[in-house]
Design a protein around this motif. Structure first.
Motif, PDB file in Angstrom:
ATOM      1  N   PRO B  60     -58.281  -8.164 -45.358  1.00  0.00           N
ATOM      2  CA  PRO B  60     -59.190  -9.278 -45.532  1.00  0.00           C
ATOM      3  C   PRO B  60     -58.830 -10.454 -44.871  1.00  0.00           C
ATOM      4  O   PRO B  60     -59.621 -11.157 -44.471  1.00  0.00           O
ATOM      5  CB  PRO B  60     -58.951  -9.739 -47.151  1.00  0.00           C
ATOM      6  N   MET B 274     -67.108  -6.538 -45.684  1.00  0.00           N
ATOM      7  CA  MET B 274     -66.277  -5.798 -44.840  1.00  0.00           C
ATOM      8  C   MET B 274     -65.040  -5.313 -45.297  1.00  0.00           C
ATOM      9  O   MET B 274     -64.713  -4.116 -45.282  1.00  0.00           O
ATOM     10  CB  MET B 274     -66.274  -6.652 -43.609  1.00  0.00           C
ATOM     11  N   SER B 275     -64.436  -6.293 -45.978  1.00  0.00           N
ATOM     12  CA  SER B 275     -63.045  -6.044 -46.372  1.00  0.00           C
ATOM     13  C   SER B 275     -62.784  -4.934 -47.284  1.00  0.00           C
ATOM     14  O   SER B 275     -62.285  -4.083 -47.461  1.00  0.00           O
ATOM     15  CB  SER B 275     -62.180  -7.102 -46.979  1.00  0.00           C
ATOM     16  N   ALA B 276     -63.660  -5.187 -48.238  1.00  0.00           N
ATOM     17  CA  ALA B 276     -63.846  -4.301 -49.493  1.00  0.00           C
ATOM     18  C   ALA B 276     -64.355  -2.963 -49.003  1.00  0.00           C
ATOM     19  O   ALA B 276     -63.880  -2.059 -49.763  1.00  0.00           O
ATOM     20  CB  ALA B 276     -64.902  -4.670 -50.621  1.00  0.00           C
ATOM     21  N   MET B 277     -65.071  -2.846 -48.022  1.00  0.00           N
ATOM     22  CA  MET B 277     -65.354  -1.527 -47.650  1.00  0.00           C
ATOM     23  C   MET B 277     -64.099  -0.830 -47.115  1.00  0.00           C
ATOM     24  O   MET B 277     -63.906   0.294 -47.261  1.00  0.00           O
ATOM     25  CB  MET B 277     -66.526  -1.603 -46.604  1.00  0.00           C
ATOM     26  N   LEU B 278     -63.336  -1.533 -46.123  1.00  0.00           N
ATOM     27  CA  LEU B 278     -62.174  -1.041 -45.583  1.00  0.00           C
ATOM     28  C   LEU B 278     -61.273  -0.608 -46.717  1.00  0.00           C
ATOM     29  O   LEU B 278     -60.476   0.554 -46.522  1.00  0.00           O
ATOM     30  CB  LEU B 278     -61.688  -2.094 -44.564  1.00  0.00           C
ATOM     31  N   LEU B 279     -61.073  -1.714 -47.798  1.00  0.00           N
ATOM     32  CA  LEU B 279     -59.982  -1.401 -48.669  1.00  0.00           C
ATOM     33  C   LEU B 279     -60.545  -0.099 -49.681  1.00  0.00           C
ATOM     34  O   LEU B 279     -59.620   0.677 -50.007  1.00  0.00           O
ATOM     35  CB  LEU B 279     -59.889  -2.464 -49.665  1.00  0.00           C
ATOM     36  N   TYR B 280     -61.807   0.160 -49.755  1.00  0.00           N
ATOM     37  CA  TYR B 280     -62.248   1.195 -50.430  1.00  0.00           C
ATOM     38  C   TYR B 280     -62.001   2.496 -49.685  1.00  0.00           C
ATOM     39  O   TYR B 280     -61.552   3.489 -50.458  1.00  0.00           O
ATOM     40  CB  TYR B 280     -63.596   1.087 -50.924  1.00  0.00           C
ATOM     41  N   SER B 333     -60.673   3.194 -38.309  1.00  0.00           N
ATOM     42  CA  SER B 333     -60.037   2.996 -39.656  1.00  0.00           C
ATOM     43  C   SER B 333     -59.789   4.497 -40.463  1.00  0.00           C
ATOM     44  O   SER B 333     -58.911   4.716 -40.748  1.00  0.00           O
ATOM     45  CB  SER B 333     -60.778   2.089 -40.592  1.00  0.00           C
TER      46      SER B 333
END
Lengths: 254, 428
Positions: B60, B274-280, B333
């Motif tokens: 993030p 965007m970060s939340a998508m990647l972290l999910y 990713s």
């Protein structure tokens, strides 16, 4: 409903900013307290930022859970749509509906599992404590190492976030059934890099989130039946009459 | 048997077009529920603890820093500086574009962000200067891919998360391959510009260069903050990312003033999105690798692979083909998070260096981003240049070919990536 949308946006914006600030301050503190400034150094050494890392992690996990729910609304969760975009209307809609339903099912199950976990790890105890004395045999539940917060509060991000995400999936599903459109995130866009002066009424356009981020954008959602488009394609045709390729915007982190 | 079942289920779910994160999670849930006695309650806890690592939080922060840099006018000043330095050679603005992409890549961890930041300013300028659109598009699409090879890099953080490799060592290992690839892309640009006699820029005087440098210094200094900070041990990679985010906010709002305070919440929100998508995806990939480890799949795959008598060369070839093929369906990713846990144990058994293998994976991801059907860079530059995907695919090929040559080089010459981290003692 609008209130929930704003609360969600406000909440994840806050978590993002606050977590950054906390780590920044903690690092600054670590080095500033090494400087021999009379008076200030003692004061700085008296402060303890050992909890910063833990708090940052907690904040980002909360941001991830609620942001993932927000992401459903903005259509940012990418899938492999090479195949389904080659199918014609009927089959395609069925698969999309299946996908949305699967999302709702998964998040629903995870939410329930999470809720049970939170309940068994201290919420039950806390709940009974609020209404008198808790029974002897019930565990109080663990706490986090640095902040010593009850873990059930920290972990409640899982049920809360997942249920919200489940709700968002159902919301997108209903709107898909009604309008045949999906929210769509546009990776090819960057704010603030437009050439020339903005058109009248479009002055604030560079910072408007025109990436299909809000429910009212669903109406203008892209027609994904275009066979050459994938979910990552900058959808040029979305706003009819306006050539969106003129204003490339960003929103990406690959 | 179980391996087949798990992967068939995963692929089937993915092909329905549902989010990759959901298909990973559902595969795990249904397999655990129907085929094993593992209590599925453990899944809920994993969804939290899966990303409870401070290293992951670099993602993030780097996204936020990248967004501030893109909005804050850093890219524009870097382009001016780059063209002042190399604009007078053959290829002119194009060569400047390669250099600007390399410089921006050194402050941003994402390829599409690099394409957007540099391309949306440079493309119109190139067309105005008389370059064919295809030439510019080819350069920007491929040079933008440097974003994930030159540190900081989000894909490298993903790799380090799923294989427990040091982020710092990976970052350092990316520096020299990044410079080499930038040079190779620059050479291709120069060669083609010479062949077709494209316009050159008037040579900038040293005074002009100094002026451009002075204006770009705020952005360039970030390279020192991040890399210097990590190298000297002042910051951990995550802290460096947080510092980069605060620093780029400061530069964007108070130094360059290309962005006002009122725009900050928007940048925060889109970065969080965007970060939340990647972290999910990460959480669900962690679940998935938990399932794979539980079913002993990586071990079985490794034994099977070694049983076929394949050597280092053969295995690296297979990995490259597999990764390039995966690049046709998924974004980087997800590929790294799904395939790294499978390929990594085999690589370890064959004695391949974990850092070297990471760089090989990253370069593969770069190539995947530049060709259809899901090359994110292609779509981004199609948005900027208004060229169709098919036309862009043709436009990109000289540089894509260069990248493939570079891929072979990186794959079979480990010293290229390992020399720097070894020289400064980050790995043995």
């Amino acid at each position: 409903m609008r209130f929930l949308d704003h609360l969600e946006e406000w909440f994840i914006t806050f978590l993002m900013g606050a977590a950054t600030l906390i780590i920044f301050v903690a690092v600054m503190h670590r080095y500033a307290s090494g400087l021999a400034i009379p008076g200030v150094q003692d004061w700085l050494l008296g402060l303890n930022f050992g909890w910063a890392q833990e708090l940052c992690i907690i904040m980002f996990v909360w941001m991830a859970k609620f942001g993932a729910a927000y992401g459903v609304r903005t259509g940012i969760h990418v899938g492999v749509d090479v195949l389904i975009n080659r199918l014609e209307g009927g089959k395609r809609s069925k698969l999309i509906l299946f996908g949305l339903l699967a999302g709702a099912t998964f998040t629903g199950i995870v939410g329930t599992l999470g809720a049970r976990f939170v309940w068994e790890n201290g919420f039950h105890y806390a709940f009974l404590s609020w209404f008198g004395t808790p029974p002897e045999d019930l565990p109080e539940g663990p706490t986090t190492p640095d902040l010593e917060w009850p873990t059930w509060i920290v972990y409640s991000a899982v049920p809360l976030g997942s249920y919200l995400m489940c709700f968002r999936f159902l919301q997108v599903m209903t709107s898909f059934v009604r309008t045949g459109e999906l929210p769509h995130h546009d990776h090819g866009h960057v704010d603030g890099l437009d050439e020339g002066p903005p058109e009248p009424g479009e002055e604030d356009a560079i910072y408007r989130m025109e990436d299909g981020l809000h429910p009212h954008d669903l109406r203008r959602g892209v027609d994904r039946r275009e066979p050459t488009m994938t979910s990552v394609a900058p959808d040029v045709e979305r706003r009819s009459g306006v050539d969106r390729r003129k204003d490339p915007r960003l929103g990406d982190g690959q | 048997m179980n391996t087949m079942l798990i992967f068939t289920l995963l692929v089937a779910l993915m092909l329905t077009g549902m989010p990759i994160s959901i298909s990973l999670g559902l595969t795990v849930l249904s397999f655990l529920f129907f085929m094993t006695t593992v209590p599925i309650e453990s899944v809920a806890l994993k969804l939290f603890t899966g990303i409870e690592k401070f290293e992951i939080m670099a993602i993030p922060f780097f996204i936020l820093a990248g967004n501030f840099l893109t909005h804050g006018g850093v890219a524009r000043r870097m382009i001016k500086f780059a063209t002042a330095m190399v604009g007078h050679w053959y290829g002119g603005l194009g060569l400047g574009g390669v250099l600007a992409c390399a410089l921006f890549a050194a402050v941003s961890g994402s390829s599409p962000a690099t394409v957007v930041a540099i391309g949306s300013i440079l493309m119109p300028a190139m067309v105005k200067a008389g370059f064919p659109k295809r030439f510019g598009a080819g350069i920007i699409t491929t040079s933008g891919a440097l974003g994930i090879l030159i540190p900081p890099s989000i894909v490298m953080v993903m790799y380090s998360v799923s294989t427990n490799t040091s982020v710092g060592a990976l970052f350092m290992a990316g520096v020299i391959p990044g410079i080499v690839l930038a040079t190779m892309l620059g050479f291709t640009t120069w060669h083609r510009a010479k062949k077709f006699d494209y316009p050159r820029q008037p040579k900038a005087t040293w005074a002009e260069r100094w002026d451009a440098f002075r204006k770009a210094i705020w952005g360039l200094f970030l390279i020192i903050v991040v890399m210097g900070g990590i190298y000297t041990g002042i910051f951990t990679p995550t802290e460096a990312a947080a510092m980069a985010a605060v620093y780029s906010f400061f530069v964007a709002v108070f130094v360059y003033k290309d962005m006002g305070m009122k725009d900050v919440p928007k940048v925060l929100l889109s970065s969080a999105n965007m970060s939340a998508m990647l972290l999910y995806i990460i959480t669900n990939a962690v679940l998935f690798s938990f399932l794979m480890t539980h079913e002993n799949i990586p071990q079985e795959m490794a034994d099977w692979m070694l049983g076929t008598g394949v050597g280092v060369i053969g295995f690296l070839l297979i990995s490259n083909v597999l990764l390039l093929a995966a690049g046709n369906f998924m974004e980087p990713s997800s590929i790294v998070l799904i395939l790294a846990p499978i390929l990594f144990p085999i690589a370890m058994k064959l004695g391949i260096d974990p850092v070297h293998f990471g760089i090989v994976m990253v370069v593969n991801m770069e190539v995947g981003m530049c060709h259809p059907p899901v090359g994110l860079n292609l779509y981004v530059s199609s948005g900027i240049t208004k060229l169709g995907i098919t036309e862009l695919t043709i436009a990109v090929w000289p540089w894509l070919l260069t990248m493939l040559v570079f891929l072979v080089l990186v794959t079979y010459w480990p010293t290229l990536s390992l020399w720097l981290p070894r020289a400064i003692g980050m790995i043995n």
